[in-house]
Design an enzyme around this catalytic site. Structure first.
Site, PDB file in Angstrom:
ATOM      1  N   GLU A   1       0.857  -1.201   0.000  1.00 49.16           N
ATOM      2  CA  GLU A   1       0.000   0.000   0.000  1.00 49.16           C
ATOM      3  C   GLU A   1       0.891   1.250   0.000  1.00 49.16           C
ATOM      4  OE1 GLU A   1      -3.027  -0.289  -0.558  1.00 49.16           O
ATOM      5  OE2 GLU A   1      -3.570  -2.310   0.081  1.00 49.16           O
TER       6      GLU A   1
ATOM      7  N   ASP B   1       8.126  22.707 -28.446  1.00 49.51           N
ATOM      8  CA  ASP B   1       7.754  23.894 -27.672  1.00 49.51           C
ATOM      9  C   ASP B   1       9.054  24.535 -27.197  1.00 49.51           C
ATOM     10  OD1 ASP B   1       5.994  25.698 -26.315  1.00 49.51           O
ATOM     11  OD2 ASP B   1       6.457  24.663 -24.441  1.00 49.51           O
TER      12      ASP B   1
ATOM     13  N   ASP C   1       6.381  25.936 -32.237  1.00 44.30           N
ATOM     14  CA  ASP C   1       5.682  27.139 -31.811  1.00 44.30           C
ATOM     15  C   ASP C   1       6.084  28.317 -32.704  1.00 44.30           C
ATOM     16  OD1 ASP C   1       4.434  29.187 -30.509  1.00 44.30           O
ATOM     17  OD2 ASP C   1       5.456  28.900 -28.584  1.00 44.30           O
TER      18      ASP C   1
ATOM     19  N   HIS D   1       4.317  21.805 -21.158  1.00 42.60           N
ATOM     20  CA  HIS D   1       5.277  22.011 -22.249  1.00 42.60           C
ATOM     21  C   HIS D   1       5.190  20.901 -23.293  1.00 42.60           C
ATOM     22  CE1 HIS D   1       6.646  24.945 -19.398  1.00 42.60           C
ATOM     23  NE2 HIS D   1       6.870  23.993 -18.514  1.00 42.60           N
TER      24      HIS D   1
END
Length: 412
Positions: free
Chosen positions: A136, A262, A317, A394
């Site tokens: 867990e 980017d 971009d 990004h």
């Protein structure tokens, strides 16, 4: 000596994991999955098998709360010992909570992280502690740092070391355990399983009927509870995300990849992705990434040139036309993305409307994290509003640019 065929106690989904551990190809295994995935059963069996191979090695089993040990991992290991035909070799003690292999004197120790002092005071009666199991793991306060502190305190002085982590993925992608499962390094194996890979006879008809009922009535809860998916808290942007392996063969079968860039420097990074689109199934595959900071255009262009074949299309971009020109001067086929009013919303809705966005988390851990954790902005009441957060996106932007020629088509 183990008395049974391990295939009778290890689920088929874990055969390859077991082989890699047996052959010492990994030093850490992260097993995540939904209910009935058999991950805890596998972990307990593997722990005992590894102990039997190393008579001077001991094991420590950890959960966040000490009062949960007896009825969970302690009972689970007793089951594993019995199924392996070794019940006659082990003695169980309740105070302290231990399992002792009587022929060798090896100990399986149990501790909770709610008392850090007890972890620091753990000592093996001889030899060394070489196996750690965090069950867990998503509940561990302090996350990765807490796990690392235990490793540094306990795994000392021995020639062998194996860390096991198991958990049901929380709904929130930002939980430390979900993030940790996306991080790769040499020697670390991350495995995901669900009940569908388990032999039906091991689960029983009642379990299968309950799973099927939830699948039909509450599919999101079914995906979380039974498939072990981080389905989010209702504010996630990409409900169509799938994190899974993408093979080179799969990429070749789909057509020509398109890259996206980017631009960035610091603190925002430069981000690069390779994608391929399956138009017939409206599925986008993201299978490669690069993330860098403080590199100029010539340096990143060199990285890209090493990564892709000559002539592969790059869409970047358009806010930096000089950077695009620098890439073309370096011999890359780089074009500016077509932008305009509302282009962010248009591209995001196109991505959200796909049947699936498939990302390989081993090849693209940064991209997988961004897509999995990306959520809508919320108001004071915690309700989602129709706004996309311009942060930690990004690679999402790089993927948007790579697909620019798709989502700008009329009718897209």
């Amino acid at each position: 000596m183990v008395q049974v065929d391990t295939r009778e106690v290890i689920g088929p989904a874990f055969y390859d994991v077991h082989r890699q551990v047996r052959d010492s190809r990994v030093d850490e295994v992260v097993c995540k999955g939904g209910r009935g995935s058999l991950k805890s059963s596998y972990m307990s069996v593997e722990l005992v098998l590894q102990l039997k191979q190393r008579p001077d090695c001991h094991a420590l089993v950890v959960r966040q709360y000490s009062n949960t040990l007896r009825d969970s991992v302690f009972a689970q290991l007793q089951w594993a010992i019995g199924r392996l035909g070794l019940a006659g070799e082990f003695k169980a003690t309740k105070s302290p909570l231990e399992l002792i292999c009587q022929p060798t004197g090896q100990h399986i120790l149990f501790r909770g992280l709610d008392d850090p002092g007890k972890i620091k005071s753990v000592k093996a009666p001889f030899g060394y502690i070489g196996i750690l199991w965090f069950e867990e793991a998503d509940q561990i306060r302090g996350g990765e740092e807490a796990v690392r502190n235990v490793q540094q305190s306990v795994l000392r002085g021995g020639e062998y070391g194996l860390t096991l982590l198991s958990f049901n993925p929380p709904a929130a992608a930002k939980n430390w355990a979900n993030r940790y499962a996306l991080e790769s390094r040499p020697g670390k194996l991350v495995h995901h399983s669900d009940y569908r890979s388990a032999p039906a006879g091991w689960l029983g008809p009642k379990f299968l009927a309950q799973a099927e009922y939830l699948r039909e009535t509450k599919p999101t809860k079914y995906r979380h509870e039974y498939l072990g998916e981080a389905v989010g808290n209702g504010t996630q942007v990409f409900d169509n995300l799938r994190l899974e392996e993408i093979t080179d063969r799969k990429v070749r079968s789909l057509g020509d990849p398109v890259c996206g860039v980017d631009w960035g420097w610091y603190p925002d990074p430069w981000a690069f992705n390779r994608t391929v689109y399956d138009a017939a199934r409206r599925t986008l595959y993201v299978f490669d990434e690069l993330t860098r900071q403080k590199l100029n255009n010539l340096e990143t262009a060199a990285l890209v040139s090493e990564r892709i074949p000559a002539g592969e299309q790059i869409i970047a971009d358009s806010a930096e036309p000089k950077s695009c020109a620098d890439y073309r001067a370096a011999g890359l086929r780089c074009y500016e993305a077509a932008k305009g009013p509302g282009s962010v919303a248009q591209s995001m809705k196109w991505l959200q409307g796909l049947t699936a966005i498939v990302i390989d988390p081993q090849r693209c851990p940064d991209t997988a994290r961004e897509f999995a954790e990306y959520e809508y902005e919320t108001n004071r009441e915690g309700e989602a509003v129709q706004a996309y957060v311009d942060a930690d996106n990004h690679h999402i932007d790089a993927v948007r640019y790579a697909t620019n020629r798709l989502w700008t088509r009329k009718g897209a």
